[in-house]
Motif scaffolding. Structure first.
Motif, mmCIF file in Angstrom:
data_model
loop_
_atom_site.group_PDB
_atom_site.id
_atom_site.type_symbol
_atom_site.label_atom_id
_atom_site.label_comp_id
_atom_site.label_asym_id
_atom_site.label_seq_id
_atom_site.Cartn_x
_atom_site.Cartn_y
_atom_site.Cartn_z
ATOM 1 N N THR A 176 -18.991 30.491 13.972
ATOM 2 C CA THR A 176 -17.786 30.688 14.793
ATOM 3 C C THR A 176 -17.638 29.554 15.794
ATOM 4 O O THR A 176 -16.531 29.012 15.983
ATOM 5 N N GLU A 177 -18.751 29.173 16.433
ATOM 6 C CA GLU A 177 -18.715 28.075 17.402
ATOM 7 C C GLU A 177 -18.326 26.766 16.724
ATOM 8 O O GLU A 177 -17.492 26.000 17.251
ATOM 9 N N ILE A 178 -18.888 26.507 15.545
ATOM 10 C CA ILE A 178 -18.572 25.279 14.810
ATOM 11 C C ILE A 178 -17.097 25.231 14.438
ATOM 12 O O ILE A 178 -16.413 24.215 14.624
ATOM 13 N N GLN A 179 -16.583 26.350 13.915
ATOM 14 C CA GLN A 179 -15.181 26.378 13.477
ATOM 15 C C GLN A 179 -14.225 26.209 14.647
ATOM 16 O O GLN A 179 -13.198 25.527 14.537
ATOM 17 N N GLU A 180 -14.551 26.814 15.797
ATOM 18 C CA GLU A 180 -13.707 26.644 16.972
ATOM 19 C C GLU A 180 -13.735 25.199 17.453
ATOM 20 O O GLU A 180 -12.704 24.653 17.845
ATOM 21 N N ARG A 181 -14.894 24.593 17.413
ATOM 22 C CA ARG A 181 -15.004 23.202 17.855
ATOM 23 C C ARG A 181 -14.207 22.263 16.951
ATOM 24 O O ARG A 181 -13.662 21.262 17.413
ATOM 25 N N ARG A 182 -14.177 22.568 15.665
ATOM 26 C CA ARG A 182 -13.432 21.710 14.743
ATOM 27 C C ARG A 182 -11.932 21.725 15.060
ATOM 28 O O ARG A 182 -11.212 20.786 14.709
ATOM 29 N N GLN A 183 -11.477 22.801 15.702
ATOM 30 C CA GLN A 183 -10.057 22.895 16.061
ATOM 31 C C GLN A 183 -9.761 22.199 17.389
ATOM 32 O O GLN A 183 -8.599 22.043 17.767
ATOM 33 N N LEU A 198 -23.520 19.110 19.705
ATOM 34 C CA LEU A 198 -22.646 19.600 18.640
ATOM 35 C C LEU A 198 -21.390 18.731 18.541
ATOM 36 O O LEU A 198 -20.974 18.356 17.433
ATOM 37 N N SER A 199 -20.772 18.410 19.673
ATOM 38 C CA SER A 199 -19.577 17.567 19.643
ATOM 39 C C SER A 199 -19.878 16.216 19.017
ATOM 40 O O SER A 199 -19.090 15.688 18.214
ATOM 41 N N LEU A 200 -21.013 15.665 19.370
ATOM 42 C CA LEU A 200 -21.382 14.363 18.827
ATOM 43 C C LEU A 200 -21.653 14.437 17.324
ATOM 44 O O LEU A 200 -21.265 13.554 16.563
ATOM 45 N N LEU A 201 -22.317 15.525 16.879
ATOM 46 C CA LEU A 201 -22.603 15.660 15.453
ATOM 47 C C LEU A 201 -21.326 15.895 14.651
ATOM 48 O O LEU A 201 -21.235 15.500 13.484
ATOM 49 N N LEU A 202 -20.340 16.548 15.256
ATOM 50 C CA LEU A 202 -19.068 16.751 14.563
ATOM 51 C C LEU A 202 -18.323 15.434 14.354
ATOM 52 O O LEU A 202 -17.529 15.307 13.425
#
Length: 453
Positions: free
Chosen positions: A223-230, A240-244
């Protein structure tokens, strides 16, 4: 360094075989009585010998620095590590860096490395100091508390902020609670057997509870990953932001599953091990009053209100105390095992293809020819000489050395300095503690009982 590949005609010795007997019984003894087992085997068979355990290929146990150097400096293509690390898969997932080999491992390590070094680590100093003060301020005066869960609260908050940028909120609290509960399943050493015996990994009892918690954690992370992708993750400073935002040399981004497995790996490896090391440090500092006096004198000579935290980590006696803590009580007793993909000459021994090579951190750190009186906690030894990376290796070595080493040491030093500078603690159990198994790592029994004056 070029690794010498051998042919059957070479006149080399065979590795001494260790104790014969049931693989199952030896594995159980290694799980439940690791220190007596390791020390008895070294007394009988020396610093290089072969042993056999349930579910593993024949494994050479190494505690000889020259042999360790040959292993750590050999071509990484000579080894495969993922297969021997499969016991970690239920914990970290199959896409974790720990379970990759060859080019995928090199690429993933290259992506992750910058997040745990240099200016990135220094940026966490305020978070570490503030979190330590916040957690310590919650402890009642003159009431017993246990160091390990307290240090875990600090290290978990630090890693959650570092990895996710999370400081509060429902998901933050849920992740904290689930991580703690998952690790508490392994408070009893016998529960570590679940990792070593796959036929015990059934959906019942402690293991069933562990797997349901792992599923809950995975859902929260997805859920956290999917929200960050948006979101505009390029603006984030957390890991996480850097890895995305990063891509490997082939132009590929990490998938949701790969991200999830790496996040779980960082969450577990990035806080449990540091919390245990801090607990051991607090134990030794207060168990030996002269160590506490010297450390306080060094810390009190500084003006902490105006001092750059990055200068704190350079304090010589503080560094010696941390180094000696990780020497005498290493959190992990072995480096990751490496399975040979072709025969290898190791010193004067012939090691056949398919053999595992396991470097024993515990045995190396307790060699009396390297560390005089190895059972004594004596930080001064690290002021008197410098040990090679084949004599002192709390974070492993070679191409499998722990990525989080710099962050762990940085955090350890800042937390200890903050506690010693602002709080007065008493050790409530004035007895010698010996490491006990907590899952796949080794912690102080009882967690170290203290009180705050």
């Amino acid at each position: 360094m070029q690794t010498k590949i051998i042919s059957p005609t070479n006149n080399l010795q065979k590795i001494p075989n260790g104790m014969p007997g049931s693989k199952l019984l030896k594995t159980l003894r290694a799980i439940l009585q690791p220190i007596p087992y390791l020390e008895s085997m070294r007394r009988r068979y020396g610093s290089i010998y072969q042993d056999t355990f349930y579910g593993f290929p024949p494994t050479v146990i190494v505690s000889e620095p020259q042999a360790i150097q040959e292993i750590f400096t050999a071509d990484s293509q000579l080894f495969q590590s993922a297969a021997s690390n499969k016991i970690l898969e239920p914990l970290v997932g199959g896409n974790s860096l720990l379970l990759l080999d060859g080019k995928p491992h090199q690429q993933r390590r290259k992506l992750l490395m910058p997040q745990f070094h240099g200016e990135r680590v220094k940026a966490y100093s305020q978070v570490i100091s503030e979190t330590t003060r916040k957690v310590m301020d919650r402890i009642p005066i003159n009431q017993p508390f246990v160091a390990r869960p307290t240090m875990q609260s600090i290290s978990l908050e630090v890693i959650l902020q570092a990895v996710f940028g999370l400081k509060e909120g429902k998901r933050y609290q849920e992740i904290k609670q689930i991580l703690t509960e998952m690790l508490d399943v392994f408070n009893f050493p016998i529960n570590a057997s679940f990792f070593f015996f796959k036929n015990l990994q059934k959906d019942w009892g402690a293991w069933g509870k562990f797997m349901r918690q792992k599923e809950q954690l995975s859902k929260l992370l997805y859920t956290e990953i999917q929200e960050r992708r948006q979101q505009d993750y390029a603006q984030g400073e957390d890991i996480l932001s850097l890895l995305l935002s990063v891509k490997d040399e082939d132009g590929n981004s990490l998938s949701d599953v790969e991200l999830k497995d790496e996040l779980i790996t960082m969450l577990f490896a990035g806080h449990e091990t540091t919390a245990i090391a801090l607990s051991w440090a607090l134990y030794w500092i207060h168990y030996q009053p002269e160590v506490k006096e010297k450390l306080l004198a060094e810390i009190n000579s500084l003006n902490l209100a105006t001092l750059d935290p990055n200068e704190i980590v350079k304090l010589p006696y503080l560094n010696a105390v941390c180094s000696e803590t990780l020497r005498i009580c290493p959190v992990a007793f072995f480096t990751f095992s490496r399975i040979l993909q072709q025969p290898m000459k190791l010193m004067n021994y012939q090691v056949p293809k398919g053999t595992g090579l396991a470097v024993s951190i515990y045995l190396v750190h307790h060699r009396p020819d390297i560390y005089l009186e190895p059972q004594q906690f004596r930080p001064e030894r690290f002021l008197e000489r410098q040990f090679s990376p084949y004599e002192y290796l709390p974070f492993g070595g070679g191409h499998r050395r722990c990525l989080g080493m710099v962050l762990a040491l940085f955090e350890m030093k800042l937390v200890l300095t903050t506690i010693l500078a602002h709080y007065s603690l008493n050790l409530l159990e004035n007895k010698r503690l010996s490491p006990t198994r907590r899952g796949l790592v080794f912690a102080p029994p009882g967690g170290v009982k203290l009180s705050l004056n």
